[in-house]
Design an enzyme around this catalytic site. Structure first.
Site: not given
Ligand code: NDP
Ligand code: ZN
Length: 177
Positions: A66-67
């Site tokens: 994925e990354d």
């Molecule tokens: P993201 O999917 O962007 O981020 C969450 C993911 O980031 C986690 O599942 C984890 O994935 C990884 N990660 C890395 N560092 C951390 C950390 N310190 N703590 C937690 N997770 C971390 O975020 P969302 O799921 O909230 O959003 C998905 C989409 O929806 C985005 O495109 C966003 O722009 C949009 N959105 C925007 C909002 C807003 O308020 N502006 C609200 C909700 C959504 P992994 O296990 O793969 O590392």
């Protein structure tokens, strides 16, 4: 060296560390990304009592495709079919829009293999604990809350394979962000 699960695990850790070398977590410290997959495997072994090596390898590799530039063919070659299948089950389709990917995680969770469900639950536990410590830069309180609501829908679909992980998740959701 003779074949050994310990050797397999070391190969897996080294492979994942190399793949995630340029990546950092979304926290103030910019923690090396590899801490996350290692932490997920740590939860499985120490908190969930999971001793299956393929599951632990799947956890360590779960974000490589994925990354990073890692391909499933590459995983298959290095780690075999079972580990690759677990990673595949934990990998979102990058061609789909983000919201659609999140919806599919909820929809598909109940249909995943037991081993993939274990990795998915431990993955969410790690991320939710991170969010309980501090919100990533630029995240509003509301966005963190939405993440908790979404993660619960995903992990509810993973129930039935490990009571200890379920209990940990119940505690996290009860406390909230
Ligand atoms: P993201 O999917 O962007 O981020 C969450 C993911 O980031 C986690 O599942 C984890 O994935 C990884 N990660 C890395 N560092 C951390 C950390 N310190 N703590 C937690 N997770 C971390 O975020 P969302 O799921 O909230 O959003 C998905 C989409 O929806 C985005 O495109 C966003 O722009 C949009 N959105 C925007 C909002 C807003 O308020 N502006 C609200 C909700 C959504 P992994 O296990 O793969 O590392
Ligand atoms: Zn992850």
């Amino acid at each position: 060296a003779p074949p050994s699960p310990l050797g397999d695990l070391l190969q897996t850790i080294t492979f994942a560390a190399e793949k995630h070398i340029h990546q950092r977590r979304k926290n103030a410290l910019k923690t090396p990304y590899i801490n996350h997959p290692l932490g997920v495997a740590h939860i499985l072994w120490f908190e969930a009592g999971v001793e299956d090596i393929a599951t632990l390898q799947g956890a360590i590799l779960h974000d490589t495709v994925e990354d990073t530039d890692t391909t499933f063919e590459e995983l298959e070659r290095h780690f075999g079919a079972e580990v690759t299948r677990i990673v595949k089950e934990c990998t979102d389709d990058k061609h789909l829009p983000k919201m659609e990917r999140k919806r599919l995680q909820i929809e598909n969770a109940p249909h995943k293999s037991d081993k993939a469900k274990l990795v998915k639950m431990a993955d969410k536990i790690y991320n939710l604990r991170d969010l309980q410590k501090e919100a990533p830069e630029g995240w509003t309180r509301e966005r963190v809350e939405e993440y908790f609501v979404w993660a619960k829908k995903v992990t509810d679909g993973c129930k039935g394979v490990n009571g200890r992980l379920e209990a940990i998740l119940a505690g996290i959701y009860a406390k909230g962000p």
